[in-house]
Write an enzyme that holds these catalytic residues in place. Sequence first.
Site, PDB file in Angstrom:
ATOM      1  N   ASP A  30      57.893  33.819  73.439  1.00  0.00           N
ATOM      2  CA  ASP A  30      57.918  32.370  73.287  1.00  0.00           C
ATOM      3  C   ASP A  30      58.230  32.074  71.826  1.00  0.00           C
ATOM      4  O   ASP A  30      58.025  32.915  70.943  1.00  0.00           O
ATOM      5  CB  ASP A  30      56.560  31.796  73.687  1.00  0.00           C
ATOM      6  CG  ASP A  30      56.524  30.285  73.587  1.00  0.00           C
ATOM      7  OD1 ASP A  30      57.473  29.634  74.069  1.00  0.00           O
ATOM      8  OD2 ASP A  30      55.557  29.764  73.003  1.00  0.00           O
ATOM      9  N   ASP A  32      57.913  28.447  69.923  1.00  0.00           N
ATOM     10  CA  ASP A  32      56.958  27.545  69.280  1.00  0.00           C
ATOM     11  C   ASP A  32      55.564  28.136  69.356  1.00  0.00           C
ATOM     12  O   ASP A  32      55.024  28.341  70.445  1.00  0.00           O
ATOM     13  CB  ASP A  32      56.964  26.173  69.961  1.00  0.00           C
ATOM     14  CG  ASP A  32      58.263  25.422  69.764  1.00  0.00           C
ATOM     15  OD1 ASP A  32      58.910  25.644  68.736  1.00  0.00           O
ATOM     16  OD2 ASP A  32      58.633  24.624  70.645  1.00  0.00           O
TER      17      ASP A  32
END
Length: 366
Positions: A30, A32
């Site tokens: 991922d 963010d």
Amino acid sequence: MTAVDPGAMSSIAAGSSAPPCEVYDVALLDLDGVVYVGPDAVPGVPAALSAVRAAGMRLGFVTNNASRPPDEVAAHLTRLGVPAEATEVITSSQAAATVVAELLEPGAPVLAVGGPGVAAALTAAGLTVVARAEDSPAAVVQGYGSEVGWIQLAEAVVSVRGGARHVATNNDLTIPSPRGPLPGNGALVGLVTAVTGQPPLITGKPDPAMHAECVRRTRARRPLVVGDRLDTDIEGARRVGAASLLVFSGVTDPALLLTAAPQHRPDLIAADAAGLLRPHPAVCVDGASWRCGTWSVQAAEGEDLLVLEAGGADGRSDGLDGLRALCAAHWSRHPHDGTPVRVVATGSRAEDALGRWGLIPPSAAE
């Protein structure tokens, strides 16, 4: 008294005797909260990911943020010291576009709501991007965009009320930022749903479509999902049968992790993505006692209470062995639901750890 069910423990108890970069072929990272927060890289992560690649692990950069096309994301990562190619980036816009292209005829009109990444993904999937409800879109694909406002949302509402299929790239209520959580795509998807009364089809994490897109694009055979969110990254990994590593550089903290429901429980935990480079110690269980490294957890006799104790200092530890033991203990006693944990400390080191993890002993609250 809560019964102990050792067989129900999350595989966090198994740990990983070898660094994950030597066990899994692709890290599905991922972005963010894992690689960067706001405009800046998480400290130490660029160097760590360089070492991960040197160890032979491939990287896939996975984001529910649909605002930018893959080439822009790759350029941003490269500027942060994480060299990336557009082919290594997988966005929720791409997952949504793949799903919509399978539902509609080639070239079908689709209203794009969100940043440039939404329209780019739809075009790449062979669909025709339109901007108004009067263009009779067969579907509305809604993704995050910092410039999304009333006009785009109004077109989405009119289109959905006119029969268009509402597809959301993700339903994250917030996005992380240096200022704290800010409204995410899910907040605006909720607005459209509230007006139309039509629930959307959500294709981003944790929907299996997102990680299926990741596996297809990266050709992963044994992927490891690395994320900071329980309800998207970790649940998404569990729904497709992939292993997961939760990092604490984003929105989830240890206190929230301990109360996680079964579908939100990761296999491994680390302070940040550098956890890919080090072994993760197993938790040994003996009746109502759990031990990880020099840390131990005891179940109090006759009540649902755990007692954390730190042993001698261990310079090889990443500081999370006590948390691993707590997770294994609490989850084995509550295998089917996310229940608030009651824990007290024995000794100053354990008390300090509970403070760092946001776990206030009952005596401290009196």
